[in-house]
Design an enzyme around this catalytic site. Structure first.
Site, PDB file in Angstrom:
ATOM      1  N   ARG A  51     -10.544 -11.455   1.811  1.00  0.00           N
ATOM      2  CA  ARG A  51     -11.359 -12.550   1.263  1.00  0.00           C
ATOM      3  C   ARG A  51     -10.619 -13.886   1.317  1.00  0.00           C
ATOM      4  O   ARG A  51     -11.244 -14.946   1.369  1.00  0.00           O
ATOM      5  CB  ARG A  51     -11.771 -12.201  -0.175  1.00  0.00           C
ATOM      6  N   LYS A 102       0.832  -1.195   0.000  1.00  0.00           N
ATOM      7  CA  LYS A 102       0.000   0.000   0.000  1.00  0.00           C
ATOM      8  C   LYS A 102       0.873   1.253   0.000  1.00  0.00           C
ATOM      9  O   LYS A 102       2.031   1.207   0.416  1.00  0.00           O
ATOM     10  CB  LYS A 102      -0.865   0.026   1.266  1.00  0.00           C
TER      11      LYS A 102
END
Length: 494
Positions: A353, A279
């Protein structure tokens, strides 16, 4: 803090501080009217002199008697009211004014008299529950990690005048306080930094929550046990971290063993660097909040332990840290989930996920009546819904409607998003059964579509709380949402 239900007259009640309401245009509530009569018009004259109209969120603190025996009188504005009653938002604004006074006050108790005040679209018990929940959360302070602690609040008792039976108000106060304390617990866990709140820390918190509780049992799977279960997707996330992943299972048994449980699954990424798909540095400190789904599950379980409902609940937390290292999963790697489905990891920053899918497969063994996963899953959901509503996806419309209704009832709203088959093709992979991302379009939808592949045959819903779980800026911190929605869902399932 103690909340107490008591029947009293506003004019004759003795208290360091009494709170009454006034509607717009200085229309008095029944409690304010009692004081007005006892004081032979002093209250209305004073409101007129001070140009106090009862506008939403306004307040006026009186240090002398205008007809009441209480030492001080706080008049709060309840805004406009129609035939259906005051707006819920007006009640919230009034409670905000109360907490501002309570934080700065030196007295140890206060009393609230909103008798005769109905709230539009809400049952009679809502007001007492909302008072307890709101003041419990608003008067909470997080200063554990500061060398200079906040000034300790003096208020330790809040008395609420009953409008109806004491038993009904007492039960509503208990539910509101328990929900507020569950939210505060979730906020505390969410606010802790990643060097303290690790997967192992969450496991120890779960064990502490279950200690001495006859209705709650706790078990924790380590990485070796998860490997034996075939949880290759979950373990691919922790592969780059020195912190071992944990699968935390908390089982609350309030009903007969034959009753199928409601299952909650929380995403517990205790810090998310994005892994190899790193990130940007700006704002990365907020990635300690990436375990707020797990925190909301912990908060919900704490509330259930306080309320002791006759229902069975299983809470599963998939806890891991997502870090880059020589051992980290790389973009393009293919991993095998517990379900046997293979996953091409195209972006290691779509890690939530990957831990949830194995936790959802693991949840099947409990033969759940329903299953809800809660996750700070996608920035796309923040773009779609902002910070007001959780994104809700479900493979069962009746179940979705129940959760939406629970959110409205709890004042913790969700908004249903599509889960159509047309979106599934975006997850196609040339090399595995499924890719872990579906491109820029409809990012929150394709994330939910990914999870739906692991919940076939189950009554399932997914809450994307990326926009609602914490605040940025000057008020930075975890919110404790969606604990109210989850608690209401559980209680409604009894």
């Amino acid at each position: 803090m103690q909340f107490q239900a008591k029947s009293f007259g506003a004019d004759s009640h003795r208290s360091p501080l009494l709170v009454v309401g006034v509607f717009s245009d200085a229309t008095l509530t029944p409690a304010a009217h009692l004081i007005e009569q006892a004081g032979k018009g002093q209250l209305k004259n004073l409101l007129t002199r001070e140009k106090f109209t009862g506008a939403r969120g306004s307040s006026l603190l009186l240090h002398h008697s205008v007809g009441q025996t209480a030492e001080r009188l706080l008049v709060v504005g309840l805004g406009k009211a129609d035939k259906s009653g005051a707006a819920p938002e007006s009640i919230s604004a009034a409670l905000g004014a109360i907490q501002n006074i309570a934080k700065s006050a030196s007295y140890k108790s206060l009393s609230i008299d909103f008798t005769g005040v109905s709230v539009a679209g809400k049952p009679g018990s809502w007001l007492a529950s909302h008072i307890a929940q709101t003041l419990t959360t608003e008067l909470w302070q997080f200063d554990q990690l500061k060398s200079q602690k906040s000034t300790k609040l003096n208020i330790n008792k809040i008395i609420v005048n009953t409008d109806g039976t004491n038993a009904a108000v007492k039960a509503a106060l208990a539910q509101g306080q328990a929900t507020g304390e569950g939210m505060n617990y979730a906020r505390e866990l969410g606010n802790l930094p990643g060097n303290i709140c690790t997967p192992s820390y969450l496991a120890s918190e779960a064990r502490a929550l279950g200690r001495g509780q006859t209705k709650l049992s706790v078990s924790v799977l380590n990485e070796k046990q998860m490997q034996a279960e075939g949880m290759g997707s979950l373990l691919s996330v922790s592969a780059g971290s020195d912190q071992p992943a944990k699968l935390i299972v908390m089982e609350y048994r309030g009903a007969a063993k034959s009753k199928a449980p409601e299952v909650l699954v929380g995403k517990g990424i205790t810090f998310d660097t994005g892994g190899i798909s790193l990130k940007p540095g700006a704002g990365m400190d907020e990635m300690k909040f990436d375990m707020c789904g797990a925190a909301s599950v912990f908060g919900t379980m704490k509330t259930l332990l306080a309320l002791q409902p006759k229902i069975n609940v299983v809470a599963i937390v998939a806890a891991a840290e997502n870090m880059p290292s020589g051992g980290a999963t790389k973009p393009g790697d293919i991993v095998t989930s517990m379900s046997g489905q293979t996953i091409e990891v195209l972006n290691t920053d779509a890690e939530g996920r990957l831990v949830l899918c194995d936790a959802l497969t693991y949840a099947e063994r409990f033969k759940p009546n329903s299953i809800v996963d809660i996750a700070t899953l996608t920035g796309a959901c923040v773009i779609a819904l902002g910070s007001h509503a959780h994104g809700l996806y479900s493979n069962d419309q009746q179940f979705a409607d129940q959760l939406l209704a629970a959110g409205v009832e709890a004042g913790d709203r969700a908004w249903q998003m599509p889960l159509w088959d047309e979106y599934q093709k975006q997850l196609d992979s040339n090399f595995a059964d499924i890719a872990n991302i579906g491109g820029r379009e409809a990012g929150s939808v394709t994330a939910a579509c990914f999870l739906s592949r692991f919940t076939k045959g189950m009554r399932w819903a997914h809450l994307d709380i990326a926009g609602t779980a914490w605040k940025s800026g000057g008020a930075k911190g975890a919110t404790g949402r969606p604990v109210p929605l989850l608690v209401q869902h559980i209680l409604n399932s009894k």
